[in-house]
Design an enzyme around this catalytic site. Structure first.
Site, PDB file in Angstrom:
ATOM      1  N   TYR A 183      -4.188 -18.493 -31.868  1.00  0.00           N
ATOM      2  CA  TYR A 183      -4.768 -19.406 -32.851  1.00  0.00           C
ATOM      3  C   TYR A 183      -4.499 -20.859 -32.473  1.00  0.00           C
ATOM      4  O   TYR A 183      -5.375 -21.715 -32.599  1.00  0.00           O
ATOM      5  CB  TYR A 183      -4.204 -19.107 -34.241  1.00  0.00           C
ATOM      6  CG  TYR A 183      -4.846 -19.902 -35.364  1.00  0.00           C
ATOM      7  CD1 TYR A 183      -6.230 -20.060 -35.446  1.00  0.00           C
ATOM      8  CD2 TYR A 183      -4.065 -20.485 -36.368  1.00  0.00           C
ATOM      9  CE1 TYR A 183      -6.818 -20.780 -36.483  1.00  0.00           C
ATOM     10  CE2 TYR A 183      -4.641 -21.201 -37.406  1.00  0.00           C
ATOM     11  CZ  TYR A 183      -6.019 -21.349 -37.455  1.00  0.00           C
ATOM     12  OH  TYR A 183      -6.597 -22.063 -38.481  1.00  0.00           O
ATOM     13  N   ARG A 190     -10.525 -26.739 -30.207  1.00  0.00           N
ATOM     14  CA  ARG A 190     -11.368 -27.324 -31.252  1.00  0.00           C
ATOM     15  C   ARG A 190     -11.069 -28.821 -31.408  1.00  0.00           C
ATOM     16  O   ARG A 190     -12.000 -29.626 -31.567  1.00  0.00           O
ATOM     17  CB  ARG A 190     -11.152 -26.600 -32.581  1.00  0.00           C
ATOM     18  CG  ARG A 190     -11.855 -27.260 -33.752  1.00  0.00           C
ATOM     19  CD  ARG A 190     -11.898 -26.407 -35.007  1.00  0.00           C
ATOM     20  NE  ARG A 190     -10.622 -25.867 -35.420  1.00  0.00           N
ATOM     21  CZ  ARG A 190     -10.448 -25.097 -36.497  1.00  0.00           C
ATOM     22  NH1 ARG A 190     -11.485 -24.770 -37.257  1.00  0.00           N
ATOM     23  NH2 ARG A 190      -9.248 -24.636 -36.805  1.00  0.00           N
ATOM     24  N   TYR A 246      -1.332 -30.785 -41.446  1.00  0.00           N
ATOM     25  CA  TYR A 246      -0.115 -29.988 -41.342  1.00  0.00           C
ATOM     26  C   TYR A 246       0.897 -30.666 -40.412  1.00  0.00           C
ATOM     27  O   TYR A 246       0.526 -31.305 -39.420  1.00  0.00           O
ATOM     28  CB  TYR A 246      -0.416 -28.603 -40.771  1.00  0.00           C
ATOM     29  CG  TYR A 246      -1.016 -27.614 -41.747  1.00  0.00           C
ATOM     30  CD1 TYR A 246      -0.931 -27.779 -43.125  1.00  0.00           C
ATOM     31  CD2 TYR A 246      -1.661 -26.461 -41.277  1.00  0.00           C
ATOM     32  CE1 TYR A 246      -1.478 -26.859 -43.994  1.00  0.00           C
ATOM     33  CE2 TYR A 246      -2.205 -25.534 -42.137  1.00  0.00           C
ATOM     34  CZ  TYR A 246      -2.115 -25.741 -43.495  1.00  0.00           C
ATOM     35  OH  TYR A 246      -2.659 -24.813 -44.351  1.00  0.00           O
ATOM     36  N   ARG A 269     -10.845 -27.972 -46.933  1.00  0.00           N
ATOM     37  CA  ARG A 269     -10.712 -26.792 -47.797  1.00  0.00           C
ATOM     38  C   ARG A 269     -12.079 -26.314 -48.302  1.00  0.00           C
ATOM     39  O   ARG A 269     -12.264 -25.125 -48.582  1.00  0.00           O
ATOM     40  CB  ARG A 269      -9.799 -27.116 -48.978  1.00  0.00           C
ATOM     41  CG  ARG A 269      -8.375 -27.440 -48.584  1.00  0.00           C
ATOM     42  CD  ARG A 269      -7.709 -26.286 -47.869  1.00  0.00           C
ATOM     43  NE  ARG A 269      -6.327 -26.620 -47.466  1.00  0.00           N
ATOM     44  CZ  ARG A 269      -5.572 -25.826 -46.739  1.00  0.00           C
ATOM     45  NH1 ARG A 269      -6.052 -24.674 -46.307  1.00  0.00           N
ATOM     46  NH2 ARG A 269      -4.346 -26.193 -46.401  1.00  0.00           N
ATOM     47  N   GLU A 377      -6.768 -13.307 -47.002  1.00  0.00           N
ATOM     48  CA  GLU A 377      -7.496 -14.578 -46.949  1.00  0.00           C
ATOM     49  C   GLU A 377      -8.867 -14.342 -47.569  1.00  0.00           C
ATOM     50  O   GLU A 377      -9.462 -13.280 -47.379  1.00  0.00           O
ATOM     51  CB  GLU A 377      -7.629 -15.068 -45.501  1.00  0.00           C
ATOM     52  CG  GLU A 377      -8.274 -16.436 -45.366  1.00  0.00           C
ATOM     53  CD  GLU A 377      -8.111 -17.020 -43.963  1.00  0.00           C
ATOM     54  OE1 GLU A 377      -9.055 -17.672 -43.485  1.00  0.00           O
ATOM     55  OE2 GLU A 377      -7.041 -16.806 -43.346  1.00  0.00           O
TER      56      GLU A 377
END
Length: 385
Positions: A183, A190, A246, A269, A377
């Protein structure tokens, strides 16, 4: 009153019970009758390995093309076993107006759809993959984003026009031999892809979710609008630290040698699209995280409730107004995808969701999520008024 004219993009779900793959695929496609214009089919199944995944993905592409011909929706195959252990399909349909011009295009080996009207252009891209047999997760991530960049450049769309992105990552929490987490490798690729773009309306809504097989695959929706009556806006959630903010302590694996640090997941979000007096909202993959910390050791029921609470506050009219969307009421949720980490938690998770949303169309699949301590999730869509 919700009408399809208010929605503009519709997600519909279909599923069949387990039998042979060819029989399941045939039965699944027979269930589907287009109401509007299909632009994407996402099929969830349980291949045994990457060889079977690649073979089945090729069969799906060929079968869909044979059924729909030149105006075929493009497909994705996600290696996540559905709750039924058969095949499940999510179809994305677009409500076209008389002003819309739709085109089915390809660039290299990437197929995509554009829809244009005066002042607005939309793009739908599906099933963009890397080389699962010869490349690492990091190499596949860079290849996938290179393909996407080529299409966007061809269509004269900036990278920042991406409003929704689905990121499927094989064995998402695993590490390679050099200590790089899958990840985190994807997030670094990305970040490199996104840098240089001006994200004036926020990053895309996104889901970064595990798969059993399939390497890296990305689906995305993009929108560029010069029509000032259309507003596109990222939606934050005060209950959670923005993912792109984060701290380093919640990011895992070795740092990127080029970037010299571990980069954050670049998504909002939620992402809202508002036109005059209505709109819709893409809800990113959401989990039981408060601040930037997971709710650990509380069990599947509590994690599921916390996830739903996060979504409900995210799309409340109070929070939407804070983000600049003039909605007069909370978003009406219209679909969920529910990703569950363990089979033994599937029934309990579904019970919590259906007790709260008894009539909401939803699909449930088994897969790993982006943190090892998270058990569930949920992503979805909502309608705004």
């Amino acid at each position: 009153m919700i009408t399809h004219e208010n929605i503009e993009i519709i997600h519909r779900f279909f599923q069949v019970d387990k039998t042979s793959f060819e029989e399941m695929l045939s039965a699944l496609l027979q269930k589907y009758n287009a109401v509007y214009t299909p632009v994407r089919m996402v099929i969830f199944g349980a291949p045994a390995d990457n060889e079977e995944y690649a073979m089945r993905f090729a069969i799906i592409r060929r079968t869909v093309k044979e059924q729909f011909g030149a105006n075929s929706p493009f497909v994705s195959y996600v290696a996540q076993p559905p709750q039924t252990m058969g095949l499940t399909m999510e179809v994305h349909e677009v409500v076209l107006t008389v002003q819309d011009r739709i085109a089915y295009r390809s660039r290299a080996d990437v197929e995509y759809i554009t829809i244009e009207r005066e002042g607005c252009k939309r793009l739908f891209m599906s099933g963009v993959t890397g080389d699962i047999f010869h490349q690492t997760i990091r190499e596949q991530s860079h290849e996938v984003f290179s393909k996407i960049a080529d299409v966007l450049e061809t269509e004269k769309l900036p990278v920042s026009s991406i409003i929704r992105q689905w990121n499927y990552i094989e064995k998402i929490t695993d590490y390679d031999a050099t200590g790089h987490q899958h990840y985190q490798d994807f997030n670094d690729a990305r970040s490199l892809f996104y840098q240089g773009s001006e994200w004036t309306t926020g990053y895309p809504a996104a889901t970064g979710i595990g798969t059993h097989w399939g390497g890296i695959m990305v689906d995305l929706d993009a929108l560029r609008c010069e029509d000032r009556s259309v507003q596109v806006c990222g939606v934050d959630n005060p209950l959670q630290v923005a993912a792109h903010a984060y701290s380093q302590k919640v990011l895992l694996g070795e740092e990127d040698k080029v970037l010299l640090h571990k980069t954050t997941p670049k998504f909002e979000r939620a992402k809202a699209v508002w036109k005059e007096d209505h709109g819709f909202v893409y809800i990113s993959g959401t989990a039981a995280i408060r601040g930037e910390q997971s709710l650990e050791g509380v069990g599947i029921e509590r994690q599921t409730l916390a996830t739903l609470e996060n979504i409900e506050y995210l799309v409340s009219h109070e929070n939407l107004n804070r983000s600049g969307i003039p909605a007069t009421k909370d978003a009406t949720l219209i679909t969920f995808r529910v990703y569950v980490k363990r089979w033994e938690d599937m029934d309990a998770a579904k019970k919590v969701v259906t007790e709260r949303y008894s009539n909401l169309p939803a699909i449930y699949t088994l897969t790993d999520v982006c943190r090892s301590e998270l058990l569930i999730e949920i992503e979805g869509m909502g309608i705004l008024f």
